[in-house]
Every structure is written in structure tokens, then in C-alpha cells.
Design a protein around this motif. Structure first.
Motif, PDB file in Angstrom:
ATOM      1  N   GLU A  49       2.494  -2.411  -9.663  1.00 39.31           N
ATOM      2  CA  GLU A  49       1.700  -2.538 -10.571  1.00 39.31           C
ATOM      3  C   GLU A  49       1.689  -3.844 -11.641  1.00 39.31           C
ATOM      4  O   GLU A  49       1.185  -4.656 -11.771  1.00 39.31           O
ATOM      5  CB  GLU A  49       1.140  -1.292 -11.552  1.00 39.31           C
ATOM      6  N   VAL A  50       3.047  -3.900 -11.966  1.00 38.97           N
ATOM      7  CA  VAL A  50       3.549  -4.902 -13.070  1.00 38.97           C
ATOM      8  C   VAL A  50       3.490  -6.056 -12.131  1.00 38.97           C
ATOM      9  O   VAL A  50       3.029  -7.247 -12.639  1.00 38.97           O
ATOM     10  CB  VAL A  50       5.134  -4.640 -13.673  1.00 38.97           C
TER      11      VAL A  50
ATOM     12  N   LEU B 287       0.839  -1.195   0.008  1.00 39.98           N
ATOM     13  CA  LEU B 287       0.064   0.120  -0.083  1.00 39.98           C
ATOM     14  C   LEU B 287       0.784   1.064   0.020  1.00 39.98           C
ATOM     15  O   LEU B 287       1.749   1.308   0.730  1.00 39.98           O
ATOM     16  CB  LEU B 287      -0.899  -0.014   1.180  1.00 39.98           C
ATOM     17  N   LYS B 288       0.244   2.266  -0.672  1.00 38.04           N
ATOM     18  CA  LYS B 288       1.155   3.547  -0.631  1.00 38.04           C
ATOM     19  C   LYS B 288       1.335   4.140   0.652  1.00 38.04           C
ATOM     20  O   LYS B 288       2.288   4.706   0.949  1.00 38.04           O
ATOM     21  CB  LYS B 288       0.365   4.564  -1.719  1.00 38.04           C
TER      22      LYS B 288
ATOM     23  N   HIS C 139     -18.151   6.985  -9.588  1.00 40.24           N
ATOM     24  CA  HIS C 139     -17.606   6.229  -8.152  1.00 40.24           C
ATOM     25  C   HIS C 139     -16.270   6.984  -7.731  1.00 40.24           C
ATOM     26  O   HIS C 139     -15.910   7.000  -6.493  1.00 40.24           O
ATOM     27  CB  HIS C 139     -17.461   4.782  -8.468  1.00 40.24           C
ATOM     28  N   ILE C 140     -15.208   7.240  -8.671  1.00 40.21           N
ATOM     29  CA  ILE C 140     -14.152   7.752  -8.134  1.00 40.21           C
ATOM     30  C   ILE C 140     -14.300   9.250  -7.508  1.00 40.21           C
ATOM     31  O   ILE C 140     -13.727   9.403  -6.636  1.00 40.21           O
ATOM     32  CB  ILE C 140     -13.062   7.798  -9.531  1.00 40.21           C
TER      33      ILE C 140
ATOM     34  N   THR D 274      -6.701   4.358   1.414  1.00 42.33           N
ATOM     35  CA  THR D 274      -6.213   3.019   1.078  1.00 42.33           C
ATOM     36  C   THR D 274      -7.333   2.530  -0.027  1.00 42.33           C
ATOM     37  O   THR D 274      -6.815   2.096  -1.114  1.00 42.33           O
ATOM     38  CB  THR D 274      -6.566   2.139   2.028  1.00 42.33           C
ATOM     39  N   VAL D 275      -8.346   3.187  -0.056  1.00 44.84           N
ATOM     40  CA  VAL D 275      -9.346   2.554  -1.333  1.00 44.84           C
ATOM     41  C   VAL D 275      -9.133   3.166  -2.535  1.00 44.84           C
ATOM     42  O   VAL D 275      -8.922   2.706  -3.546  1.00 44.84           O
ATOM     43  CB  VAL D 275     -11.096   2.909  -0.794  1.00 44.84           C
ATOM     44  N   LEU D 276      -8.841   4.469  -2.504  1.00 44.47           N
ATOM     45  CA  LEU D 276      -8.628   5.150  -3.840  1.00 44.47           C
ATOM     46  C   LEU D 276      -7.132   4.595  -4.226  1.00 44.47           C
ATOM     47  O   LEU D 276      -6.948   4.319  -5.421  1.00 44.47           O
ATOM     48  CB  LEU D 276      -8.166   6.939  -3.456  1.00 44.47           C
ATOM     49  N   ASP D 277      -6.372   4.414  -3.360  1.00 45.22           N
ATOM     50  CA  ASP D 277      -4.870   3.765  -3.631  1.00 45.22           C
ATOM     51  C   ASP D 277      -5.149   2.391  -4.475  1.00 45.22           C
ATOM     52  O   ASP D 277      -4.316   2.065  -5.434  1.00 45.22           O
ATOM     53  CB  ASP D 277      -3.987   3.816  -2.541  1.00 45.22           C
ATOM     54  N   VAL D 278      -5.857   1.485  -3.816  1.00 44.47           N
ATOM     55  CA  VAL D 278      -6.171   0.125  -4.089  1.00 44.47           C
ATOM     56  C   VAL D 278      -6.900   0.130  -5.469  1.00 44.47           C
ATOM     57  O   VAL D 278      -6.559  -0.549  -6.580  1.00 44.47           O
ATOM     58  CB  VAL D 278      -6.942  -0.640  -3.173  1.00 44.47           C
ATOM     59  N   GLU D 279      -8.038   0.854  -5.777  1.00 44.88           N
ATOM     60  CA  GLU D 279      -8.822   0.853  -6.810  1.00 44.88           C
ATOM     61  C   GLU D 279      -7.811   1.616  -8.065  1.00 44.88           C
ATOM     62  O   GLU D 279      -7.936   1.052  -8.988  1.00 44.88           O
ATOM     63  CB  GLU D 279      -9.943   1.714  -6.735  1.00 44.88           C
TER      64      GLU D 279
END
Length: 563
Positions: free
Chosen positions: A300-301, A259-260, A381-382, A489-494
Motif C-alpha cells: 500500500e505504501v 496481488l494477494k 458497490h463493495i 482480485t477486484v475486491l483485493d485491488v479496490e
């Protein structure tokens, strides 16, 4: 710009600089963009930004130059600055409008090619500003080859083997052996699996600290040479430990990576010396930003490679309804939802997987996806999630400000009491200090000691009161802080998952049929994960209680009459 053919390439990694390809001219430094726009929408966006930047830059010159001229040369300088400012304002505004029109025109001209390239499943490389055939294996080779390379263990004598002993490996262990040993130990020592062991949480944390050092090449080298003392007392945060404690399963790490928030926390632990010069500070900051960007791209990769391998189970399932894959997903979902927050997080994964699968399949999925309504719903949603982050951050700020105010008041009251106690004790000591006898001198010294003792006692009491207020506010504000961390975290994960899905679904190293099957499997993953999800409120209480247990408490002093 001519295309280079359907070569399969990774998306290039840059240091974050907005470099232009093709030696295009720079206007007013980096103020105005002249980069090749992808299509009409990108050209319009770039053009409007250039117009705005040019006009604002011109207005700034019109204001700043006369003021600067007056400061250095009085009225004469003001007049001269005004003239120069007017010329600069006209020039910058004209440049902004001119380049803006050019960018809009270039975007319109590039639109037919953009439509053709996107229909052929090629993707736009933001760095090179051209269309390429994206290859997930090629990008994985470029970004992960060095990161995942097997490293041999320590070759020489190690000063301390405590961390190796915690994991049960030899100092010569490879990265893979260390990872395997850690996962086995973590499963055995997890506090949830040892409810009757009061030391389980501490041993689990010690295991995570040892793993975090041994899995990092630089930290491991420092530890081998100087032992734990060479690490400088750093507090290490391990993503695997976080996933175990909060989300209940290390398996989440293969889906969403580190996580960021965790990466930023590690980065803050390595903040540069505040006494360093501005050039050194900037150099270290730029390096830090580059490493964060590089880490995110690797994340991401790595997750895309994991997801592609995961979806192979769907593709290889020969049953008509893919029942074997569905049963596999059901089993995985039960493992991932072993905690309340795990059940909350799996809902985020399910939402994005289903969204991206539907968008890729279009009308093959449903009418809404075919008409582009799913993409519109994604944007809404974003925006909603961004509003949640802003709201929760504001609440956290208010909580922190209130706590800070009350702590400052407690410390001020303590200082006042200490001063008054010192003054009272000093008055008592002054009466005996005037006596000239030897006994009087001793009494004077004793009075000074009494003064210091009274002042110190008052100061210690005030400090304890301030700490007590801080602890109470920490416990009271935990739900707000957890909510803020969760929304971020939701913003980061999505955001990460959407890029992961993009790589998997645009991978030209496999056929269009395989990519379509990946989209179908992704949609099924989303549907199954979503059925096992729970709302945020269900996980909030559980995580808040876990965090409260981690907050140190002073033992309660029994009052009179208590046993």
C-alpha cells in the motif's frame, strides 16, 4: 487520552495482535474489548459486540461446565458444574453488558474530539488508538527503507551463472540493475511480440523464474552457493510475469502492487511440515500471517508513493485545462489496455480513483459527493462485489466436486478391471503351475508374469482415463475458475487502492492545497481510465484461451486409417 500535538507520524505496523495502549485491563482474556473507541459509531459497535460476547460466553459456560463435571465425577460433578456454570454465566453476561455500556459511553464522549480532529485532516491510528497527523514520507521511510535498500551483488564465487546469464547481468549486479535488465528482457521476449517463435513462452517463463530468484535475497544466496539444485525444484511465480501475460503491461504493478492471490500462492509453497508439532505449526502460521500483513502494508505504501509521484504531473501542468496531463493519461491508458483483461482491470482503477477523488472534493466535485451519496454508493458497490465472490466461489466448488467425483469413479472402475484381469490371468497360470516338470515350472513363472502384466496394463489404462477426465474438466471449468479469480482480485485491488488513495489524500507532509490538487488529478485519472475500460466478458475469453495453451496435452494417437 491527551493528544500529543500535530506531529507527523506513519501508521504503525503491528504483528496483528490486538494490543491495548495505556495498560487498560484485560477482561476474560481477550474476549471483551476495552480499547479506546474512535467515536460514537465505533463505541456502539464495540459495546454491542461486548454484550453479545458476554452473553454467548455465559451460555457456553452454562452448557459446557455441567457436561465436563458429569464426565469426570458423574451426577455429583454434573450438579457442581451446573452451579459453577450458572455463576460464570451471570458473571460473563454482566461483564459483557457492563463493558458494552462503558464502550458506548466512551464513544459518545470521544465524538466531539473526533469531529474536530477529522476536520483538521488528522487521521485515526487503529494501533495506537489516537489521532495523528499522517505523513506518507514518514511511513515510507519506516516500511520501505529496508525493503528498497540497495544490496550489493554476490561477493564470493557463485556455483552457477545460468540465471544471471538469462538476464544478461553479472553476479555482482545490484537489485536495481537486475530489475532494469529484467524489464528490458521481458519486453523483448514477450510471447505476444514473438508470435512466430514456438519457444517464446518457455523462454519468457524461464526469464521470470530467474528474476524471481535473483531479486529475493535469501533465494539468491542459496542459488549462489548451490546452484539451481539448492532451490529444491520450487516453481516460482513472478508478479511482473503475471502482469505481462494476463494484463499486458508491467505498469499495472506500480498502481496495484503484488496481488494477494499471488502472495497467498507463494505462501502455500512454503507451508510448514505437516509432521511438525502443534506449537511449531502455530509459530510458523503466526509468522506467515505477520509477513503477509507486513507485505500488504508495504504494498500500500509503495503504491501510494508511486501515485503521489504520478499526480505530480497533474500539479506541475500549467495549462488551464491540464491538457498535457490528460494527453499523458491517454497514452498511458492505451499501453495499459493492450490486452482484453488489461482493459478490464483499468476500469477497476478508474472507478476507485474517480470515487475517491469525488469524495475528497465533496461539493467542489458534485452535489452527490457533497451530500455523502458517493460514500453510500461505495458501500453498495463493495457489498455487490462481495456477493459476486461468494457466488463464483460456490460455482467453482461445485465444478471441483463434480470433477473429483468422476475421477474417483474412473479410478474405482480401473481398480475393478485390474482385479478382474488379474484374477483371469491367475486362473490361466494356475493350470500350468501344477505341473511338476521343469517346463511346467517355467510355464508357471510365465503365468505369474502374465498376471502382473495384465494387472499393470489395466491399472495404467485406468490411470490414463482418470487423467483424461481431469484434463477435460480443467478445460471446461477454466471460465468459472477465471471468473472466481477475477472477482477475488477486484475486491483485493479496490480495497488496496482505497487505502492507497487515503494515504495520498491525507498526507500532512504537503499543504491542503496540494492535497486538493491531488484529488482533482485523481478524479481526472479515473475519468480517462474509465473511458478506456471494457467489460469483464471481453477479457474472459482471451485469458481462458491463454490458460488453455498453458495446460499440457498428450499427443493424440492416430486411429486406424488416419495419417
Amino acid at each position: 487520552m491527551s493528544d500529543k500535538g500535530p506531529s507527523s507520524e506513519p501508521l504503525r505496523l503491528t504483528s496483528g495482535a490486538d494490543d491495548d495502549q495505556g495498560n487498560e485491563p484485560k477482561i476474560f482474556g481477550d474476549l471483551l474489548s476495552t480499547r479506546r473507541p474512535k467515536d460514537a459509531a465505533a463505541g456502539l459497535s464495540s459495546g454491542l459486540k461486548n454484550v453479545g460476547k458476554g452473553v454467548l460466553g455465559g451460555l457456553a459456560s452454562l452448557v459446557v461446565m455441567p457436561i465436563e463435571g458429569a464426565r469426570t465425577d458423574g451426577v455429583k460433578g454434573f450438579a457442581k458444574g451446573l452451579g459453577m456454570g450458572a455463576v460464570s454465566a451471570v458473571a460473563m453476561s454482566a461483564a459483557g453488558i457492563g463493558t458494552g455500556i462503558v464502550q458506548i459511553g466512551r464513544g459518545i464522549a470521544n465524538t466531539p474530539n473526533a469531529i474536530k480532529e477529522s476536520m483538521s485532516d488528522r487521521v485515526w491510528d487503529e494501533t495506537k488508538r489516537e489521532w495523528i497527523s499522517y505523513s506518507l514520507p514518514a511511513e515510507a521511510e519506516e516500511l520501505l527503507n529496508g525493503a528498497n535498500a540497495e544490496e550489493s551483488g554476490s561477493k564470493g564465487h557463485v556455483k552457477d551463472t545460468v540465471f544471471y546469464d538469462r538476464l544478461g547481468v553479472a553476479p555482482t549486479a545490484t537489485r536495481t540493475e537486475i530489475k532494469k535488465a529484467y524489464r528490458l528482457k521481458a519486453l523483448a521476449l514477450h510471447p505476444d511480440k514473438n508470435p512466430d517463435d514456438p519457444t517464446a513462452s518457455e523462454r519468457f517463463q524461464q526469464l521470470g523464474a530467474a528474476y524471481q530468484v535473483l531479486i529475493d535475497d535469501q533465494l539468491r544466496e542459496a542459488y549462489d552457493k548451490g546452484g539451481e539444485d539448492a532451490l529444491g525444484g520450487q516453481k516460482f511465480i513472478d508478479s511482473s510475469q503475471l502482469f505481462e501475460l494476463v494484463f499486458g503491461s508491467q505498469k499495472f504493478e506500480s498502481f496495484i502492487g503484488e496481488l494477494k492471490l499471488l502472495s497467498l500462492t507463494k505462501d502455500m509453497q512454503e507451508m510448514p511440515d505437516p509432521n511438525a508439532g502443534p506449537e511449531k505449526q502455530r509459530e510458523l502460521y503466526n509468522k506467515s500471517q505477520y509477513l503477509l500483513e507486513k507485505g500488504q502494508k508495504q504494498r500500500e505504501v509503495r503504491c501510494a508513493v508511486n501515485l503521489a509521484a504520478y499526480l505530480e504531473k497533474y500539479i506541475s501542468d500549467t495549462t488551464e485545462t491540464k491538457e498535457h496531463f490528460r494527453q499523458f493519461l491517454e497514452s498511458e491508458a492505451k499501453d495499459l489496455t493492450s490486452t482484453g483483461f488489461g482493459a478490464t482491470l483499468i476500469g477497476v482503477l478508474g472507478y476507485v480513483y474517480e470515487e475517491q477523488g469525488n469524495m475528497a472534493l465533496g461539493f467542489k466535485s458534485n452535489v452527490a459527493a457533497g451530500l455523502g451519496l458517493t460514500k453510500m454508493a461505495k458501500s453498495a458497490h463493495i457489498a455487490s462485489n462481495q456477493m459476486k465472490v461468494a457466488s463464483s466461489v460456490f460455482k467453482s466448488y461445485n465444478v471441483a466436486r463434480k470433477a473429483q467425483t468422476e475421477m474417483a469413479k474412473a479410478e474405482a472402475d480401473a481398480a475393478k478391471v485390474a482385479a478382474e484381469s488379474g484374477a483371469t490371468a491367475a486362473e490361466g497360470a494356475a493350470g500350468t503351475a501344477g505341473e511338476k516338470t521343469a517346463s511346467g515350472g517355467a510355464a508357471g513363472a510365465g503365468g505369474e508374469q502374465q498376471t502382473r502384466s495384465s494387472t499393470d496394463s489395466a491399472r495404467v489404462g485406468g490411470s490414463a482415463a482418470a487423467e483424461g477426465i481431469a484434463m477435460k474438466h480443467l478445460e471446461d471449468s477454466l471460465p468459472t475458475l477465471v471468473e472466481t479469480m477475477w472477482n477475488i482480485t477486484v475486491l483485493d485491488v479496490e480495497s488496496t487502492l482505497r487505502k492507497v488513495c487515503f494515504k495520498v489524500l491525507k498526507d500532512s507532509s504537503v499543504s491542503a492545497e496540494i492535497r486538493s490538487q491531488r484529488a482533482e488529478g485523481m478524479r481526472m485519472m479515473g475519468q480517462v481510465f474509465h473511458t478506456h475500460s471494457k467489460p469483464f466478458a471481453d477479457g474472459l475469453l482471451e485469458v481462458t484461451e491463454k490458460m488453455k495453451l498453458a495446460v499440457p496435452h498428450e499427443p493424440k494417437v492416430p486411429e486406424d486409417g488416419e495419417i
